[in-house]
Design a protein around this motif. Structure first.
Motif, PDB file in Angstrom:
ATOM      1  N   ILE A 118      26.880  28.938 -10.055  1.00  0.00           N
ATOM      2  CA  ILE A 118      25.579  28.248 -10.021  1.00  0.00           C
ATOM      3  C   ILE A 118      24.883  28.260 -11.380  1.00  0.00           C
ATOM      4  CG2 ILE A 118      23.287  28.245  -8.973  1.00  0.00           C
ATOM      5  CD1 ILE A 118      24.564  29.416  -6.452  1.00  0.00           C
ATOM      6  N   LEU A 119      24.667  29.449 -11.956  1.00  0.00           N
ATOM      7  CA  LEU A 119      23.895  29.542 -13.196  1.00  0.00           C
ATOM      8  C   LEU A 119      24.640  28.922 -14.379  1.00  0.00           C
ATOM      9  CD1 LEU A 119      21.325  30.562 -14.569  1.00  0.00           C
ATOM     10  CD2 LEU A 119      22.491  32.747 -14.959  1.00  0.00           C
ATOM     11  N   PHE A 120      25.904  29.310 -14.587  1.00  0.00           N
ATOM     12  CA  PHE A 120      26.690  28.749 -15.690  1.00  0.00           C
ATOM     13  C   PHE A 120      27.277  27.380 -15.376  1.00  0.00           C
ATOM     14  CE2 PHE A 120      27.798  33.176 -17.614  1.00  0.00           C
ATOM     15  CZ  PHE A 120      26.473  33.310 -18.002  1.00  0.00           C
ATOM     16  N   ARG A 121      27.195  26.961 -14.127  1.00  0.00           N
ATOM     17  CA  ARG A 121      27.641  25.639 -13.677  1.00  0.00           C
ATOM     18  C   ARG A 121      29.145  25.415 -13.893  1.00  0.00           C
ATOM     19  NH1 ARG A 121      22.654  21.645 -15.643  1.00  0.00           N
ATOM     20  NH2 ARG A 121      20.991  22.796 -14.542  1.00  0.00           N
ATOM     21  N   PHE A 122      29.918  26.475 -13.711  1.00  0.00           N
ATOM     22  CA  PHE A 122      31.371  26.315 -13.746  1.00  0.00           C
ATOM     23  C   PHE A 122      31.883  25.710 -12.446  1.00  0.00           C
ATOM     24  CE2 PHE A 122      31.664  30.182 -16.792  1.00  0.00           C
ATOM     25  CZ  PHE A 122      31.303  29.372 -17.846  1.00  0.00           C
ATOM     26  N   GLY A 123      31.076  25.799 -11.385  1.00  0.00           N
ATOM     27  CA  GLY A 123      31.489  25.299 -10.086  1.00  0.00           C
ATOM     28  C   GLY A 123      32.562  26.176  -9.469  1.00  0.00           C
ATOM     29  N   PRO A 124      32.937  25.900  -8.209  1.00  0.00           N
ATOM     30  CA  PRO A 124      34.069  26.626  -7.604  1.00  0.00           C
ATOM     31  C   PRO A 124      35.353  26.286  -8.353  1.00  0.00           C
ATOM     32  CG  PRO A 124      32.768  25.455  -5.952  1.00  0.00           C
ATOM     33  CD  PRO A 124      32.331  24.931  -7.277  1.00  0.00           C
ATOM     34  N   SER A 125      35.874  27.219  -9.086  1.00  0.00           N
ATOM     35  CA  SER A 125      36.993  26.905  -9.983  1.00  0.00           C
ATOM     36  C   SER A 125      37.816  28.148 -10.274  1.00  0.00           C
ATOM     37  CB  SER A 125      36.462  26.322 -11.299  1.00  0.00           C
ATOM     38  OG  SER A 125      35.631  27.262 -11.972  1.00  0.00           O
ATOM     39  N   LEU A 126      38.961  27.901 -10.905  1.00  0.00           N
ATOM     40  CA  LEU A 126      39.824  28.989 -11.354  1.00  0.00           C
ATOM     41  C   LEU A 126      39.082  29.909 -12.314  1.00  0.00           C
ATOM     42  CD1 LEU A 126      42.564  30.412 -11.899  1.00  0.00           C
ATOM     43  CD2 LEU A 126      43.107  28.564 -13.492  1.00  0.00           C
ATOM     44  N   LEU A 127      38.281  29.338 -13.212  1.00  0.00           N
ATOM     45  CA  LEU A 127      37.556  30.146 -14.196  1.00  0.00           C
ATOM     46  C   LEU A 127      36.521  31.042 -13.521  1.00  0.00           C
ATOM     47  CD1 LEU A 127      37.009  30.807 -17.162  1.00  0.00           C
ATOM     48  CD2 LEU A 127      35.411  28.889 -17.233  1.00  0.00           C
ATOM     49  N   SER A 128      35.751  30.500 -12.586  1.00  0.00           N
ATOM     50  CA  SER A 128      34.738  31.297 -11.894  1.00  0.00           C
ATOM     51  C   SER A 128      35.379  32.444 -11.119  1.00  0.00           C
ATOM     52  CB  SER A 128      33.935  30.410 -10.944  1.00  0.00           C
ATOM     53  OG  SER A 128      33.243  29.407 -11.635  1.00  0.00           O
ATOM     54  N   ALA A 129      36.460  32.150 -10.403  1.00  0.00           N
ATOM     55  CA  ALA A 129      37.131  33.191  -9.619  1.00  0.00           C
ATOM     56  C   ALA A 129      37.738  34.262 -10.520  1.00  0.00           C
ATOM     57  CB  ALA A 129      38.207  32.559  -8.741  1.00  0.00           C
ATOM     58  N   ALA A 130      38.360  33.843 -11.622  1.00  0.00           N
ATOM     59  CA  ALA A 130      39.001  34.801 -12.526  1.00  0.00           C
ATOM     60  C   ALA A 130      37.970  35.689 -13.215  1.00  0.00           C
ATOM     61  CB  ALA A 130      39.839  34.055 -13.561  1.00  0.00           C
ATOM     62  N   LEU A 131      36.833  35.113 -13.636  1.00  0.00           N
ATOM     63  CA  LEU A 131      35.787  35.915 -14.268  1.00  0.00           C
ATOM     64  C   LEU A 131      35.189  36.914 -13.279  1.00  0.00           C
ATOM     65  CD1 LEU A 131      33.939  33.228 -16.422  1.00  0.00           C
ATOM     66  CD2 LEU A 131      35.370  35.100 -17.247  1.00  0.00           C
ATOM     67  N   THR A 132      35.052  36.512 -12.023  1.00  0.00           N
ATOM     68  CA  THR A 132      34.563  37.441 -11.001  1.00  0.00           C
ATOM     69  C   THR A 132      35.541  38.587 -10.801  1.00  0.00           C
ATOM     70  OG1 THR A 132      33.457  35.590  -9.893  1.00  0.00           O
ATOM     71  CG2 THR A 132      33.761  37.614  -8.626  1.00  0.00           C
ATOM     72  N   LEU A 133      36.827  38.284 -10.750  1.00  0.00           N
ATOM     73  CA  LEU A 133      37.839  39.336 -10.619  1.00  0.00           C
ATOM     74  C   LEU A 133      37.862  40.241 -11.844  1.00  0.00           C
ATOM     75  CD1 LEU A 133      40.769  37.268  -9.056  1.00  0.00           C
ATOM     76  CD2 LEU A 133      39.370  38.997  -7.907  1.00  0.00           C
TER      77      LEU A 133
END
Length: 274
Positions: free
Chosen positions: A116-131
């Motif tokens: 939401i904040l960085f606006r990457f959306g549901p994506s590989l990048l968002s999931a990988a950064l969370t992990l």
């Protein structure tokens, strides 16, 4: 105490092998080359697991690309540069506390920050950064303890020969601590590969026809694929063999990654002894 330790070790080993046997007996029938190389089809009731398998490898690779440099550098800072003051103790306490936070909380954090904040959306990048955020506490703690375990005599000998602090760290401390650091990385990879809650909020797709071709594409992953097959599939009972086959592949994938890491660690230790 010796008998208790042996009993605990044998019990744990028996439990692990019983789980493996349970999964193997129910999932080995679907294992084949086609199962690994075909994407899911017919509402995921047929086909294979090629898309979620590749997606899991993509998630692990991207997450480790962010987590390893940050985690090892932070552990090195705490061990070699940080002063023993109140600020450092608060930072250590915060990192230790993060290690006990449930993974679903990291998923909500990744949803708020990266999606939401960085606006990457549901994506590989968002999931990988969370992990990557999820595994940082473990990696920082393991790296710090690895650097602290290097004898001070090694550093003193290097300084006596005229080496600077950075030269001592690069040529003495890092090689000596490398086997233990690799152990921390192995444990982190195993956790990243098997997490479901963080990725279901940030980028895991219920179904994707193709492999993610960019960091901003949604991605299928084995843990979430297992969850979908077992709870939200069209024909849950009919896909039981596929479910257990997918679980078996995930277990073998984690064991394979860990085996490679253990082999690398053993080679480094033998080289250091020489």
């Amino acid at each position: 105490m010796t008998l208790l330790c042996w009993a605990a070790g044998i019990t744990l080993t028996a439990l692990v092998f019983s789980v493996l046997a349970f999964v193997f007996l129910r999932g080995y029938s679907v294992l084949s080359l086609d199962f690994l190389l075909e994407p899911p089809r017919d509402s995921m009731t047929r086909g294979g697991i090629m898309t979620p398998l590749v997606g899991t490898l993509q998630l692990v690779t991207v997450a480790m690309a962010f987590a390893i440099p940050v985690g090892v550098a932070t552990g090195l800072y705490f061990a070699e540069y940080a002063r023993d003051d109140l600020f450092t103790r608060i930072l250590r306490l915060a990192i230790r506390s993060l290690a006990g936070v449930p993974s679903v909380v990291f998923g909500l954090f990744g949803l708020s920050l990266f999606v939401i904040l960085f606006r990457f959306g549901p994506s590989l990048l968002s999931a990988a950064l969370t992990l990557a955020c999820l595994t940082l506490p473990l990696m920082v703690t393991a790296s710090e303890q690895a650097f602290l375990a290097v004898p001070q005599d090694y550093r003193d000998g290097s300084y006596a020969l005229g080496a600077s602090k950075w030269q001592t760290i690069r040529r003495v401390v890092l090689p000596s601590a490398a086997p233990t650091v690799i152990t921390g990385i192995i444990l982190s990879i195993g956790r990243v590969a098997g997490e479901t809650a963080p990725i279901m909020f940030t980028g895991a797709a219920f179904f994707a026809p193709h492999i993610a071709k960019s960091l901003f594409s949604e991605v299928m992953a084995l843990p979430y694929h297992i969850y979908v097959l077992a709870t939200a599939g069209t024909f849950i009972e009919e896909t039981r063999p596929i479910q257990y086959g997918t679980v078996l592949v995930l277990l073998l994938l984690v064991l394979g990654i860990c085996s490679v890491g253990i082999f690398m660690r053993s080679r480094l230790r033998r080289r250091m002894r020489r």
